[in-house]
Design an enzyme around this catalytic site. Sequence first.
Site, PDB file in Angstrom:
ATOM      1  N   HIS A 116      18.947  31.164  32.596  1.00  0.00           N
ATOM      2  CA  HIS A 116      19.911  31.708  33.568  1.00  0.00           C
ATOM      3  C   HIS A 116      20.377  30.551  34.453  1.00  0.00           C
ATOM      4  CE1 HIS A 116      21.064  34.079  37.169  1.00  0.00           C
ATOM      5  NE2 HIS A 116      21.066  35.165  36.406  1.00  0.00           N
ATOM      6  N   ASP A 189      10.304  31.640  35.040  1.00  0.00           N
ATOM      7  CA  ASP A 189      11.256  32.586  35.629  1.00  0.00           C
ATOM      8  C   ASP A 189      10.932  33.968  35.041  1.00  0.00           C
ATOM      9  OD1 ASP A 189      13.373  34.288  36.069  1.00  0.00           O
ATOM     10  OD2 ASP A 189      14.931  32.863  35.484  1.00  0.00           O
ATOM     11  N   GLN A 192      13.019  38.865  34.298  1.00  0.00           N
ATOM     12  CA  GLN A 192      13.188  39.939  33.311  1.00  0.00           C
ATOM     13  C   GLN A 192      11.854  40.441  32.764  1.00  0.00           C
ATOM     14  OE1 GLN A 192      15.876  41.545  32.603  1.00  0.00           O
ATOM     15  NE2 GLN A 192      17.285  40.213  33.716  1.00  0.00           N
ATOM     16  N   LYS A 215      14.908  43.983  40.519  1.00  0.00           N
ATOM     17  CA  LYS A 215      14.898  44.235  39.080  1.00  0.00           C
ATOM     18  C   LYS A 215      13.646  44.986  38.651  1.00  0.00           C
ATOM     19  CE  LYS A 215      17.954  40.472  37.809  1.00  0.00           C
ATOM     20  NZ  LYS A 215      18.196  39.263  37.026  1.00  0.00           N
ATOM     21  N   CYS A 353      25.563  34.882  33.526  1.00  0.00           N
ATOM     22  CA  CYS A 353      24.992  33.714  34.230  1.00  0.00           C
ATOM     23  C   CYS A 353      24.245  32.802  33.273  1.00  0.00           C
ATOM     24  CB  CYS A 353      24.065  34.127  35.367  1.00  0.00           C
ATOM     25  SG  CYS A 353      24.898  35.013  36.659  1.00  0.00           S
TER      26      CYS A 353
HETATM   27  C1  LIG Z   1      18.494  38.130  37.426  1.00  0.00           C
HETATM   28  C2  LIG Z   1      17.901  36.871  36.939  1.00  0.00           C
HETATM   29  C3  LIG Z   1      17.780  35.757  37.777  1.00  0.00           C
HETATM   30  C4  LIG Z   1      18.306  35.749  39.181  1.00  0.00           C
HETATM   31  O1  LIG Z   1      17.742  36.737  39.955  1.00  0.00           O
HETATM   32  P1  LIG Z   1      18.313  37.025  41.428  1.00  0.00           P
HETATM   33  O2  LIG Z   1      17.683  38.311  41.796  1.00  0.00           O
HETATM   34  O3  LIG Z   1      19.809  37.120  41.269  1.00  0.00           O
HETATM   35  O4  LIG Z   1      17.916  35.880  42.285  1.00  0.00           O
HETATM   36  C5  LIG Z   1      17.181  34.643  37.271  1.00  0.00           C
HETATM   37  N1  LIG Z   1      16.705  34.600  36.021  1.00  0.00           N
HETATM   38  C6  LIG Z   1      16.804  35.635  35.172  1.00  0.00           C
HETATM   39  C7  LIG Z   1      16.228  35.530  33.801  1.00  0.00           C
HETATM   40  C8  LIG Z   1      17.410  36.802  35.611  1.00  0.00           C
HETATM   41  O5  LIG Z   1      17.512  37.831  34.778  1.00  0.00           O
END
Ligand SMILES: *Cc1c(COP(=O)(O)O)cnc(C)c1O
Length: 395
Positions: A116, A189, A192, A215, A353
């Site tokens: 992302h 990260d 998800q 999320k 993104c």
């Molecule tokens: C949504 C997402 C982000 C960013 O998250 P924010 O809540 O917008 O800061 C980063 N990495 C992944 C894989 C995402 O799905």
Amino acid sequence: MMNSQFPILDRTVNGHRLVYLDNAATSLTPECVVEAIADGYRRYKANVHRGIHTLSQQATGLLEQARSRVASFINAPSADNIVFTRGTTEGINLVASTLSKSWQTGDEVVVTAMEHHSNIVPWQLAGAHLRVIPLNADGTLDLTRADELFNERTRLLAVSHVSNVLGTVNAVADLVALGHRHGVPVLVDGAQAVAHRRVDMTALDCDYYVFSAHKMYGPTGVGVLYGKSERLAAMPPYQGGGEMVDKVSFDVTTYEPAPLRFEAGTPDFIDIIALPAAIDFIEQLGFDRIGAVEQELSTRATEGLLSVEGVRLFGTAPDKDAVLSFLIGDHSSYDIGLLLDRMGIAVRTGHHCAQPLMATLGVTGTVRASFAPYNTLDDVDALIAGVRRVATMLG
Ligand SMILES: *Cc1c(COP(=O)(O)O)cnc(C)c1O
């Protein structure tokens, strides 16, 4: 049963029952979390940490309870490993901007081709040169030559746990071992991942793990940065302000230890206080059930979409979450998404993104349907029927 927790699902959109398939962008929020937020404003609206009065003490207590709850949710050794941020994006920026204070020009960060933007741009802003682990055709990582991406200039390995576009679940434990074999810390990260599978910091052994509350059925404006104790202890402050300091003078200022050192200013404490309700929601449902429901939806959606003439699916990894990226022939994702929206079906369109990933896939965007446990087989059937109609309309 569960859908009574989500009154938004009773909404009608463009004359149709709402079919919400944009869960990878943000999940819906159950009533228990909405109540926890409202309760915070009604009963605990007193600034944390600074006060000796009872309300402030109670709000502070709830904030620290939330920190402990997050720590136990991800099996972190202690609440001190948990830094509250605004979200995944801020967590990565925090790590990038603090670590890079000791980096030199030409230093490198290894990432993957499926990241992302928020796991790409902060490293670029920090001045790092990026080395990229490529992908196989099915959307898994091609690790055959990964060792060659590391050298004496490498400062960090930053990887996503689950791809927000392909649904690929990366073998993060292997990636952590890869980084550590080359002597660099590993940031994962988990934006998800956390709502869909149990993550365990002690077992995973990563140095940093970041995610967003919104999320995982939680409030907006809150995120978590997990860091190993020795890593957080070695990091300089991020932003300066109240809460993060020990003693301040115009000549010398000393700082609090982690996690407070990284939490300058008044945090989004009402939303942080509501985060445990989202964790309760997940744990009451249970990851076994969440996984089973999502896989059933995903399997049916995959089969259904592939039965529509012209549909191209991106991401077919053996270990894959319920995130389906697709196109119909060469039609633009926007056209497809707009037509689905007319039928009440909410999907995401565009580059998600992840422009470098789009370039790798040779497209400018995809349509993405992503599922959560409150979705139903009816939702899947609505999607398939919708895509079939769109395919006919676009010809
Ligand atoms: C949504 C997402 C982000 C960013 O998250 P924010 O809540 O917008 O800061 C980063 N990495 C992944 C894989 C995402 O799905």
